[in-house]
Design a protein around this motif. Structure first.
Motif, PDB file in Angstrom:
ATOM      1  N   HIS A 175       4.110   0.126   8.816  1.00  0.00           N
ATOM      2  CA  HIS A 175       3.000  -0.294   7.963  1.00  0.00           C
ATOM      3  C   HIS A 175       1.709  -0.306   8.772  1.00  0.00           C
ATOM      4  O   HIS A 175       1.677  -0.805   9.899  1.00  0.00           O
ATOM      5  N   GLN A 208      -4.353  -5.343   4.053  1.00  0.00           N
ATOM      6  CA  GLN A 208      -4.992  -4.043   3.861  1.00  0.00           C
ATOM      7  C   GLN A 208      -6.395  -4.210   3.276  1.00  0.00           C
ATOM      8  O   GLN A 208      -7.364  -3.605   3.759  1.00  0.00           O
ATOM      9  N   HIS A 249       1.780   7.461   8.185  1.00  0.00           N
ATOM     10  CA  HIS A 249       0.816   6.361   8.103  1.00  0.00           C
ATOM     11  C   HIS A 249       0.515   5.761   9.480  1.00  0.00           C
ATOM     12  O   HIS A 249      -0.410   4.999   9.637  1.00  0.00           O
ATOM     13  N   ARG A 268      -0.807  -2.091   8.816  1.00  0.00           N
ATOM     14  CA  ARG A 268      -1.372  -3.391   9.174  1.00  0.00           C
ATOM     15  C   ARG A 268      -0.462  -4.209  10.090  1.00  0.00           C
ATOM     16  O   ARG A 268      -0.849  -5.289  10.523  1.00  0.00           O
TER      17      ARG A 268
END
Length: 339
Positions: A279, A213, A329, A281
């Motif tokens: 997530h 991140q 997200h 990433r």
């Protein structure tokens, strides 16, 4: 199949990838016909990312993967392989490989993260696969070789990337702490994280995922079934966790997660695939697939809907760590089925 781009590169990966270790005869023999059928099924399912390595079957995986992919349009798929283990003649063969692959041991692995070793390894991989290029190259398990891997191998890969020979570079390991160092301290674009961001182990939240991140880099998640314990709807005693027999407490925990999944109209393996993709990433989940039937099953699991309420329920029950990302997200079609 939805695609995600490795950050800071032009390399796009389908959300689901084909891990070619098993078609290198990992643990048991797989026929050439079954390997080709699995790869064809992956193509038909929309999978366009394929990962291999010299280590897998002492080159057999690379040979089989190349034999099938050479018949496909080269610009339509992404291939990654690895460096760090050169294959050299084995002066004392015993008949069968000693590192888990059912192949003759006429060759042996030799650790080498030098610049010359990297260049030689890539050249030999291209010869075995018959492909004109590799899109991604990872350093393979450099756990005991940090200094040479960081100071020699990674700069050699960065030079090839900057010349346009390779699209992206990185490292692949079963631990997350050193992968975080590769992201923070080297020219790596992406890391392949094995088993450390799963429904049973979210330790990567402490190191590699924050590093990705902060550095604006990417993660490919592998080992999301933790060697098998999360691969079935109902885990049983005797199943594997991180290559060993799963402890009773982990089997019980996996079954508890499975019960919550069933209550939400989904299954444990479907949730295991969906979880890492939440997530921001994580750009891909790659699974080892031996047969066409396994490919079809995993593609269906990836395409199934995992209700967002499942993840909240798992957190409330203490079965999922606080701080894991929530659906909003993740942009695009993946959001609905990701945690």
């Amino acid at each position: 199949m939805h695609r995600r781009t490795i950050h800071r590169t032009r390399i796009e990966l389908t959300e689901l990838g084909f891990g070619a270790s098993v078609i290198g005869n990992l643990y048991r023999t797989t026929t050439a016909a079954d390997s080709a059928a699995a790869l064809d099924a992956a193509w038909d399912a929309g999978i366009r990312y394929f990962d291999t390595a010299p280590h897998y079957g002492l080159g057999l995986s690379e040979q089989r993967l190349g034999a099938t992919l050479r018949t496909r349009p080269r610009d339509e798929y992404v291939v990654s392989s690895k460096v760090g283990r050169l294959l050299v003649p084995n002066e004392e063969p015993r008949g069968v490989d000693s590192e888990g692959f059912v192949v003759r041991d006429d060759l042996r692995r030799q650790w080498d993260f030098s610049r010359d070793g990297v260049l030689r390894s890539i050249e030999e991989t291209l010869e075995r696969t018959g492909l004109d290029r590799l899109d991604i190259v990872y350093l393979h398990d450099p756990d005991d070789h940090w200094r040479q891997a960081a100071d020699e191998a990674m700069p050699a890969l960065a030079e090839l990337r900057d010349q346009g020979v390779i699209g992206a570079i990185g490292a692949g390991m079963n631990q997350s702490a050193m992968l975080a160092r590769f992201l923070r301290e080297t020219a790596a674009d992406v890391v392949m994280l094995a088993g450390r961001y799963t429904l049973l182990d979210q330790s990567a939240l402490d190191d590699v995922l924050p590093a990705a991140q902060e550095s604006g880099k990417s993660v490919v998640a592998v080992g999301v079934f933790n060697s098998g314990l999360l691969s079935r709807q109902w885990p049983e005693e005797g199943m594997k966790y991180d290559y060993q027999d799963a402890p009773a407490e982990l089997v019980a925990r996996a079954r508890a997660i499975a019960e919550v999944c069933e209550a939400h109209g989904t299954t444990l393996p479907a949730a295991a695939i969906a979880f890492p993709l939440a997530h921001p990433r994580v750009v891909n989940v790659t699974l080892g697939m031996r047969t066409a039937e396994q490919v079809t099953r995993n593609a269906q699991l990836h395409g199934s809907t995992v209700p967002g309420a499942l993840w909240d329920d798992l957190r409330v029950r203490g079965l999922l760590r606080d701080g894991t990302p929530t659906p909003d997200h993740v942009p695009g079609p993946a959001a609905e089925r990701s945690p």
